[in-house]
Each structure stands twice: as C-alpha cells, then as structure tokens.
Design an enzyme around this catalytic site. Structure first.
Site, PDB file in Angstrom:
ATOM      1  CB  CYS A 244      -5.369   3.667  -4.061  1.00 20.46           C
ATOM      2  SG  CYS A 244      -4.479   2.118  -4.361  1.00 20.46           S
TER       3      CYS A 244
ATOM      4  N   GLY B 192      -2.284   2.689  -6.658  1.00 18.98           N
ATOM      5  CA  GLY B 192      -3.204   2.960  -7.746  1.00 18.98           C
ATOM      6  C   GLY B 192      -2.822   4.212  -8.522  1.00 18.98           C
TER       7      GLY B 192
ATOM      8  CG  HIS C 176      -3.271  -1.070  -9.356  1.00 21.40           C
ATOM      9  ND1 HIS C 176      -4.069  -0.393  -8.469  1.00 21.40           N
ATOM     10  CD2 HIS C 176      -2.143  -1.415  -8.674  1.00 21.40           C
ATOM     11  CE1 HIS C 176      -3.462  -0.315  -7.291  1.00 21.40           C
ATOM     12  NE2 HIS C 176      -2.290  -0.921  -7.398  1.00 21.40           N
TER      13      HIS C 176
ATOM     14  CB  CYS D  73      -0.927   0.014   1.209  1.00 17.82           C
ATOM     15  SG  CYS D  73      -1.888   1.533   1.351  1.00 17.82           S
TER      16      CYS D  73
ATOM     17  CG  ASN E 159      -1.949   6.712  -0.023  1.00 19.53           C
ATOM     18  OD1 ASN E 159      -1.245   7.599  -0.473  1.00 19.53           O
ATOM     19  ND2 ASN E 159      -3.082   6.349  -0.596  1.00 19.53           N
TER      20      ASN E 159
ATOM     21  CD  GLU F 169      -7.188   1.046  -1.732  1.00 23.77           C
ATOM     22  OE1 GLU F 169      -6.311   0.204  -1.444  1.00 23.77           O
ATOM     23  OE2 GLU F 169      -7.286   2.159  -1.174  1.00 23.77           O
TER      24      GLU F 169
ATOM     25  CG  ASN G 268      -6.154  -2.682  -5.748  1.00 22.50           C
ATOM     26  OD1 ASN G 268      -6.717  -2.609  -4.666  1.00 22.50           O
ATOM     27  ND2 ASN G 268      -5.025  -3.378  -5.905  1.00 22.50           N
TER      28      ASN G 268
END
Length: 288
Positions: free
Chosen positions: A231, A234, A173, A77, A79, A222, A204
């Site tokens: 995201c 993303g 993604h 992830c 973030n 997500e 995602n």
C-alpha cells in the site's frame, strides 16, 4: 451479448489492479465492475479497479478513479498512481517524463523512472503533505477529547490496547508500531480496525516493526480490499508516523510483503515523496 472490455493488469510491488482506458472504453457501473473483475476465482483477479480518464481540471494529463475489490471508491492509491503514470506514458496519452494525475486527493505529480531499455519501470511520486488533524482525516473523537494530532494515543480494539497514530495521505490510515507482525491474524483484527468508531469513513491500518532508523517493515489491511501485498499511501503514512513518534529518520525504506518502497518526508516543503516500481502484467478482454 455485451461488448468485451479491454483491460490491462498492472502491479506496483504486488499491489495489483485492473486498469481500464476510459479515453476509449465506457464503464457505466464501476463499482459493480470492480466487484466482478477483481474476483480472484471468477474474474481477472486484483485488489481493485482503476479507471484512467480525461482530466476535469487544468494542469492534469489524466484522471484516475480507484475502486476497491468490494466496489467502494477510494480517494487515492499510491501504488496505482505510479502504474497510471506508466500507462499514460506507454499509451501515448502524455509523452512527457513527468505526468500529472488528477485524483480525489488532488493532482499528483509522477516523475517516471526508466530502465536501461527505455521502458518505464517505476516512478517517484509527490504525494503532497500529510494531514494530521483528526477532523480532516477524518476521525470521530469523543466530546472533550484533544482535537490536536492523534499521535501514539491509546486505543482499544476488541480488548487489545494499542498506541495508534492517525495520518491521512488523501485517505485515512491508522498506524500501529509493534514487535512481531508476522503472526498477526489480519483477517480477524483488520476489519475491527477498519470499522472502528474512531473512523467514520473506515480506515486502512498498518502494523509496523522498526528494523533501524532507516528501515521499517509493515503489513497492511486496506479498507474495502483486505490484506494486500503493498500500500503506497500506507507506506507514506507509516514513514510520517515513525518520524512523529521519534522512531525513524525522514528518509526510510519500507519493506512490504510485495517489495520495498523508499519514502522521503521533505522537511523544507512538508511533502512526502514515494519511489517504487510499476509493471504491466498482461492485457486482455473481459466479457461483461
């Protein structure tokens, strides 16, 4: 009665997770904990759970395990890894301005950003190289299909024809460029993309508007969490897809519902660099 669990709530442009210091706390069933603690009515409320643990490989300062709100574990992830970098620095686990975080998608180098008061308020993350080969994203293509990069190929989702570009930034993604992303009912269409047969491990999905060669807008569904405000992986996938489809330059600002990320896809190294904020919201005790 079980001991209370110390936690820290953090967010990166609205992508919020509960962080637990695994150097000090023990979590026996992180999937179950993620489901309970993430509940926005009966728990702390978050997009998921992140465990910050001792590294298992040489060269990393800490290890990150990330669990979605539904209890499933994800590889990475973007973030959250910025917030892990801030936490590791703030907690004294690593005092350097650049920290290296072990993830299921490899070691990520996090170069911390400091505010005028000396506090960490964000980071630049080397997210590594994008993966474009379908077998490694992974995707399940039909027999005889072109196994090369899946760029702007037509896909049908519940009778809706879209052109889709698939990218992995350590997790899969599906990127769809279109006009008018605000009216989209992501609670209906998001799960259809997430569970599409093309993606055996789910995906995602990003729905993207092009504002200019240097600015994009996106909404994201997500896997395991639903629509979130942001995201990081993303946004990186969107930047890569925009370049591959000839829609944007390699340096772009991407507007998400929780804020803006700056993404650079470096031509010389093929690495994607993500710049964004990281903030502590509050700390507390969770009664297990």
């Amino acid at each position: 009665m079980a001991a209370a669990l110390r936690f820290t709530k953090m967010q990166g442009i609205g992508n919020d997770y509960v962080y637990v210091n695994g150097f000090e706390e023990q979590v026996s069933d992180p999937g179950a904990l993620a489901r309970g603690i993430s509940d926005r009515h009966f728990g702390v409320g978050s997009d998921g759970l992140v465990l910050i643990l001792p590294s298992t490989v040489a060269g990393a300062d800490a290890r990150m395990r990330m669990f979605n709100a539904d209890g499933s574990e994800s590889e990475m992830c973007g973030n959250a890894v910025r917030c892990v970098g801030k936490y590791v620095h703030d907690a004294g686990i690593c005092a350097r301005d650049t920290v290296r975080i072990e993830t299921l998608a490899g070691i990520k180098e996090v170069r911390l950003r400091f505010a005028e008061n000396g506090e960490v308020d964000g980071a630049v993350v080397d997210m590594g190289e994008p993966e474009l080969m379908p077998a490694r994203i992974p995707m399940q293509l039909t027999a005889g299909a072109d196994a090369g990069p899946f760029i702007a190929r037509p896909v049908e989702v519940d009778g809706w024809q879209v052109n889709l570009t698939a990218v992995s930034m350590g997790n899969p993604h599906a990127v769809v460029f279109m006009d008018g992303i605000d009216p989209l009912d992501l609670t209906r269409i998001g799960p259809l993309f997430e569970h599409h047969p093309l993606f055996p491990r789910r995906t995602n999905t990003e729905f993207v508007e092009v504002l200019s060669r240097h600015k994009l807008r996106m909404r994201v569904w997500e896997r395991g969490a639903g629509e979130t405000l942001a995201c990081g992986t993303g946004a990186c996938a969107v930047a890569v897809a925009a370049v591959l489809e000839g829609r944007a330059e390699r340096s772009v600002d991407i507007e998400l519902r929780g804020g803006t990320l700056h993404i650079d896809w470096d031509a010389s190294t093929n690495h994607v660099f993500m710049t964004g904020g990281a903030a502590t919201v509050f700390t507390g005790l969770y009664q297990r």
